[in-house]
Design a protein around this motif. Structure first.
Motif, PDB file in Angstrom:
ATOM      1  N   ALA A 198      15.413   6.483  -2.981  1.00  0.00           N
ATOM      2  CA  ALA A 198      16.700   6.119  -3.491  1.00  0.00           C
ATOM      3  C   ALA A 198      16.816   6.113  -4.837  1.00  0.00           C
ATOM      4  O   ALA A 198      17.574   6.929  -5.658  1.00  0.00           O
ATOM      5  N   ASP A 199      15.934   5.558  -5.441  1.00  0.00           N
ATOM      6  CA  ASP A 199      15.822   5.464  -7.046  1.00  0.00           C
ATOM      7  C   ASP A 199      15.371   6.772  -7.517  1.00  0.00           C
ATOM      8  O   ASP A 199      15.942   7.280  -8.405  1.00  0.00           O
TER       9      ASP A 199
ATOM     10  N   GLU B 213      15.152   2.817 -17.084  1.00  0.00           N
ATOM     11  CA  GLU B 213      15.491   2.535 -15.917  1.00  0.00           C
ATOM     12  C   GLU B 213      14.090   2.107 -14.895  1.00  0.00           C
ATOM     13  O   GLU B 213      14.168   1.479 -14.129  1.00  0.00           O
TER      14      GLU B 213
ATOM     15  N   TYR C  24      18.173   9.238  -7.350  1.00  0.00           N
ATOM     16  CA  TYR C  24      19.314   9.097  -8.651  1.00  0.00           C
ATOM     17  C   TYR C  24      18.465   9.587  -9.968  1.00  0.00           C
ATOM     18  O   TYR C  24      19.160  10.120 -10.700  1.00  0.00           O
ATOM     19  N   PHE C  25      17.193   9.166 -10.347  1.00  0.00           N
ATOM     20  CA  PHE C  25      16.857   9.842 -11.538  1.00  0.00           C
ATOM     21  C   PHE C  25      16.669  11.348 -11.508  1.00  0.00           C
ATOM     22  O   PHE C  25      17.208  11.788 -12.651  1.00  0.00           O
TER      23      PHE C  25
ATOM     24  N   ASP D 120      -4.881   8.094  10.584  1.00  0.00           N
ATOM     25  CA  ASP D 120      -5.629   7.087  10.038  1.00  0.00           C
ATOM     26  C   ASP D 120      -6.649   6.151  10.594  1.00  0.00           C
ATOM     27  O   ASP D 120      -7.774   5.816  10.085  1.00  0.00           O
ATOM     28  N   ARG D 121      -6.254   5.845  11.915  1.00  0.00           N
ATOM     29  CA  ARG D 121      -7.189   4.874  12.412  1.00  0.00           C
ATOM     30  C   ARG D 121      -7.989   5.422  13.491  1.00  0.00           C
ATOM     31  O   ARG D 121      -8.857   4.887  13.904  1.00  0.00           O
ATOM     32  N   LEU D 122      -7.905   6.828  13.874  1.00  0.00           N
ATOM     33  CA  LEU D 122      -8.743   7.410  14.775  1.00  0.00           C
ATOM     34  C   LEU D 122      -9.661   8.153  14.021  1.00  0.00           C
ATOM     35  O   LEU D 122      -9.651   9.157  13.274  1.00  0.00           O
TER      36      LEU D 122
ATOM     37  N   SER E 249       9.240  -3.692  -4.104  1.00  0.00           N
ATOM     38  CA  SER E 249       7.813  -4.066  -3.541  1.00  0.00           C
ATOM     39  C   SER E 249       6.832  -3.016  -3.194  1.00  0.00           C
ATOM     40  O   SER E 249       7.355  -2.108  -2.492  1.00  0.00           O
TER      41      SER E 249
ATOM     42  N   ASN F  93      10.911  -4.624  -9.304  1.00  0.00           N
ATOM     43  CA  ASN F  93      12.007  -4.912  -8.203  1.00  0.00           C
ATOM     44  C   ASN F  93      11.550  -3.891  -6.847  1.00  0.00           C
ATOM     45  O   ASN F  93      12.286  -4.126  -6.031  1.00  0.00           O
TER      46      ASN F  93
ATOM     47  N   TRP G  69      12.830  -1.337 -15.450  1.00  0.00           N
ATOM     48  CA  TRP G  69      13.843  -2.369 -14.726  1.00  0.00           C
ATOM     49  C   TRP G  69      13.407  -2.036 -13.318  1.00  0.00           C
ATOM     50  O   TRP G  69      13.304  -3.061 -12.613  1.00  0.00           O
ATOM     51  N   ARG G  70      13.199  -0.980 -12.719  1.00  0.00           N
ATOM     52  CA  ARG G  70      13.146  -0.874 -11.301  1.00  0.00           C
ATOM     53  C   ARG G  70      11.665  -1.122 -10.762  1.00  0.00           C
ATOM     54  O   ARG G  70      11.408  -1.600  -9.693  1.00  0.00           O
TER      55      ARG G  70
ATOM     56  N   GLY H   8       6.494   5.143   3.700  1.00  0.00           N
ATOM     57  CA  GLY H   8       5.276   4.291   3.265  1.00  0.00           C
ATOM     58  C   GLY H   8       4.162   4.286   4.159  1.00  0.00           C
ATOM     59  O   GLY H   8       3.086   3.732   3.915  1.00  0.00           O
ATOM     60  N   SER H   9       3.996   5.351   5.140  1.00  0.00           N
ATOM     61  CA  SER H   9       2.816   5.479   6.066  1.00  0.00           C
ATOM     62  C   SER H   9       1.793   5.784   5.263  1.00  0.00           C
ATOM     63  O   SER H   9       2.220   6.955   4.586  1.00  0.00           O
TER      64      SER H   9
END
Lengths: 278, 515
Positions: free
Chosen positions: B341-342, B358, B345-346, B498-500, B367, B365, B361-362, B130-131
């Motif tokens: 992970a999802d 699917e 699976y897909f 990203d910050r420099l 975030s 859930n 639904w996901r 997620g970075s």
């Protein structure tokens, strides 16, 4: 949020995003993500974990302390790993979708007692009766932030009794420790490993028995078995226990209550023989 | 054969022929016709070859060179599509440097402007951790490069003057999306307008060989490449330019080896329809998420359209192309928004599960903080019919770009992973560099096919292309790891870049092709 843009140095030193989520103060706690949710700061989590560990060591019957120990030590990695294990399995995904809860209302003991001989439901009801517990003694999860991971924790807690039922291990400390060792090898939750510290509370004979018989059984079976969290227990109530154990890859351990009873009988006979002689 | 009827008809005439002087005799029964001599023969009518010729025709020093273009496809039908709602799935991202070159070559004003989309920022994030990093040129001082920052130190200094870019409005554009056929059509139009370029389309090159041994001292084509076309036509080239793609016959003729490897991946492309339309003056963003199977990128097109480039393993590419359009759209949305992970699976069960169900639904859930999802990412609503396709991904680099009277540009010289959108831009930069080398050669009276003229081109481009290809290859390898310390390290590195601001500015400058 303040309107001033932070300087380069503070931006550089800012925590990476997974940790930054938790940086709030006790005076400005974020709103709960689900009913009963209590977001904790990092020092709060650490002190709750430490306090629960010490408290549950001195009094193993404090199931609320064991619950909070489990919740505060399950993040960042271990509960996510368990969640991912559920997401990778089709049955696990169905469980996450349906979100079934195990309470005394959903598991009616009268029906379970009349299930076929040697079925999972009958064994569960028999175990509950033998140990004198009900499905309602499980606390609600409060300290996990993500609602779905909170459900995973709740499901683990509620199905703990089913693990007892199909292995036949009793609710005394020795039996609990055996189940916890099995669960550690199976789910990798840190609380299960930390509970094994309670081995110090066992008597010498019990400790010896644990290390010789039950811990090797637990670790061997926990590692080779399928993930028990992915079992849809509500659908397996009429399955034969042997069939389920074979499908999961679990051997039944020696009956602990029987062993203890036999040992007590033997000691009583020895004592009586000694008194008769002396 | 001109003289064979004479041989048959009369032995006396034959005897007379044998008494002719040797030069006349040879010319009578010689079967080879003289090849047509050209200054530049470009094999390959793709954007690189066409832009090279446009650049040559646009410069006063080189506009009188005799040039020819050979391509096996029919170039006259590469008309820009008139249907405003249908976009080709082969689009390229043109950097500001490429655009400057195309403007100087006189081709950019012929591009259909309504089918071209600038974008003003990029969001790139790591699927596993997620970075993320976001590139936004209008981020005030934070987007400026290191050299620009130094130039700003003393107002009015000469270094600052020299860095100012003339004739370019700074709208904060990162790059421009353009369909390949739109660009090729504009370049061809430019060539037609300038006239004097011999366009031989629908012509397959039969062979390329060095010329025959010289018959007279006047014309020695033995060191010249001669291109043989169908119908016994031959073109002799002072400089033969190979712009003929990854399996370049010109490169094979020149015996230039090319090294590299296949990625065992395919790039799946499609044209997507987004959930809401954007106005012409809206700021658009490009999005790229690095997944362990390969990066997925969403590049904006005008109105509510976008172009997809998704690198996946070869068997997965076949499965994805076989999906129905609604399932494919859900899969693309899942690839951007769900956890790994999802998605794993897909992709494993791609034929057997209801992906749209699917996904719906996901999504609630998952975030957004856990996946690093940018807030502005639009949802994909549908896929344009028939626009899903795939091409194999590989990396190849020719050992050198030139030989005696040979030059390679574009995909003939190098093939690169599409994750940074650099392939076409490197080809255009090659064309620009080669054109300037040829211009220099003409202005200084050199033979444009000789190494003195061509070495400047190789020394300008080879190292730069190698660096860009190397970086893209290492990025691909770095982001294919799914767990462990490498993920932690690369997330930390991405967060730091990203910050420099100066470092980010340098990266953006390098990607934008600032020369």
């Amino acid at each position: 949020m303040r309107a001033t843009t932070p300087s380069s140095l503070t931006r550089l030193l800012a925590l990476p995003s997974p940790l930054r989520v938790r940086t709030f103060s006790v005076l400005s706690r974020p709103p709960p993500n689900y009913p009963g949710h209590i977001p904790l700061t990092i020092p709060e989590r650490l002190s709750l974990a430490a306090g629960s560990a010490i408290g549950s060591l001195f009094n193993p019957y404090r199931h609320d302390l064991i619950a909070s120990l489990g919740e505060t030590t399950a993040k960042p990695y271990f509960l996510s790993r368990l969640h991912r294990a559920m997401l990778n399995n089709p049955t696990g995904r169905r469980i996450l979708r349906d979100r079934p809860r195990i309470t005394s209302k959903s598991m009616k003991l009268e029906e379970l007692r009349h299930m076929p001989e040697n079925s999972v439901g009958r064994a569960y009801a028999a175990w509950l009766d033998r140990e004198g517990v009900t499905p309602d003694t499980r606390d609600a999860v409060r300290y996990i932030d993500d609602p779905e991971e909170a459900y995973v924790m709740q499901r683990y807690r509620e199905t703990h009794d089913f693990t007892h039922a199909i292995t036949g291990l009793p609710v005394i400390i020795e039996g609990e420790l055996a189940v916890k060792a099995f669960e550690f090898a199976n789910t990798l939750l840190p609380m299960t490993a930390l509970s094994l510290v309670a081995i110090v509370r066992l008597k010498k004979v019990e400790r010896q028995r644990f290390f010789e018989v039950y811990m090797p059984w637990a670790l061997r079976n926990g590692l080779k078995a399928e993930e028990v969290i992915n079992v849809y227990w509500e659908e397996e109530l009429e399955t034969d226990v042997e069939v389920l154990r074979a499908r999961l890859g679990i051997e039944k351990p020696p009956d602990l209550r029987d062993i203890r009873k036999a040992l007590r009988e033997q000691k009583r006979k020895e004592r009586e023989a000694k008194e008769a002689a002396g | 054969m001109a003289s064979s009827p004479l041989l048959v008809f009369s032995p006396k005439l034959f005897h007379r022929l044998l008494q002719l002087p040797p030069t006349l005799r040879r010319s009578l029964y010689s079967t080879t016709s003289k090849p047509e001599i050209y200054d530049v023969v470009c094999v390959g009518g793709g954007p690189a070859g066409l832009s090279l010729l446009s650049a040559l025709r646009s410069h006063p020093s080189t506009e009188r060179l005799k040039v020819a273009l050979i391509d096996s496809q029919d170039l006259t039908t590469s008309r820009a599509a008139s249907d405003t709602d249908v976009y080709s799935n082969r689009c390229s991202s043109l950097t500001p440097a490429s655009l400057r070159f195309l403007r100087d070559a006189g081709a950019w004003d012929k591009v259909e402007a309504g089918r071209v989309q600038d974008y003003h920022g990029m969001q790139v994030w790591d699927g596993v951790s997620g970075s993320r990093i976001s590139f936004d040129p209008l981020d005030g001082k934070n987007g400026a490069g290191l050299l620009d920052a130094l130039a700003e130190l003393v107002p009015g200094n000469r270094f600052r003057e020299s860095r100012r870019q003339y004739g370019m409005e700074d709208k904060g554009v990162v790059a421009t999306m353009c369909e390949n056929q739109n660009l090729t059509h504009a370049l061809l139009q430019r060539l037609k307008d300038t006239e004097g370029v011999k366009v031989l389309d629908k012509t397959k090159v039969e062979s390329i060989q060095l010329g025959p041994e010289p018959e007279d001292k006047a014309l020695d084509l033995s060191q010249w490449p001669i291109v043989t076309l169908p119908g016994e036509r031959q073109l002799a080239a002072r400089l033969l330019v190979g712009a003929d793609g990854a399996n370049s016959p010109v490169r094979n003729f020149a015996n230039i080896p090319s090294h590299g490897w296949d990625y065992n991946q395919h790039g799946v492309v499609a044209t997507l329809q987004l959930d809401h339309a954007f106005a012409e003056l809206d700021r658009r963003m490009a999005y790229q998420r690095f997944l362990p199977t390969g990066p997925i990128a969403l590049l904006p097109l005008p109105n509510n359209k976008a172009s997809l480039v998704w690198s996946v393993t070869t068997p997965l590419a076949a499965k994805l192309k076989a999906l129905s359009p609604p399932a494919f759209a859900s899969m693309v949305n899942a690839a951007f928004r769900l956890q790994i992970a999802d998605l794993t699976y897909f992709l494993e069960h791609v034929g057997t599960i209801d992906i749209a169900d699917e996904f719906s639904w996901r999504l609630p859930n998952t975030s957004p903080a856990s996946t690093g999802l940018p807030q502005s990412l639009p949802m994909v609503k549908a896929v344009q019919e028939g626009s899903t396709a795939s091409f194999p991904l590989r990396m190849r680099h020719a050992d050198t770009y030139t030989g005696h009277r040979i030059a390679l540009i574009g995909d003939a010289a190098h093939t690169i992973h599409p994750l940074a959108g650099q392939g076409l831009n490197l080809g255009l930069a090659d064309a620009q560099s080669l054109a300037s080398s040829i211009t220099y050669g003409v202005e200084h009276g050199m033979d444009i096919g000789s190494p003195w003229c061509l070495d400047e081109y190789v020394s300008d481009r080879w190292a730069k292309n190698n660096a860009v290809m190397g970086v893209c290859d290492k990025l691909q390898k770095l982001y294919s790891v799914q767990s462990g310390p490498v993920v932690w390290g690369r997330s930390l590195g991405l967060g730091l870049v990203d910050r420099l601001a100066p470092l980010k500015g340098m990266v953006m400058g390098a990607a934008g092709g600032v020369r």
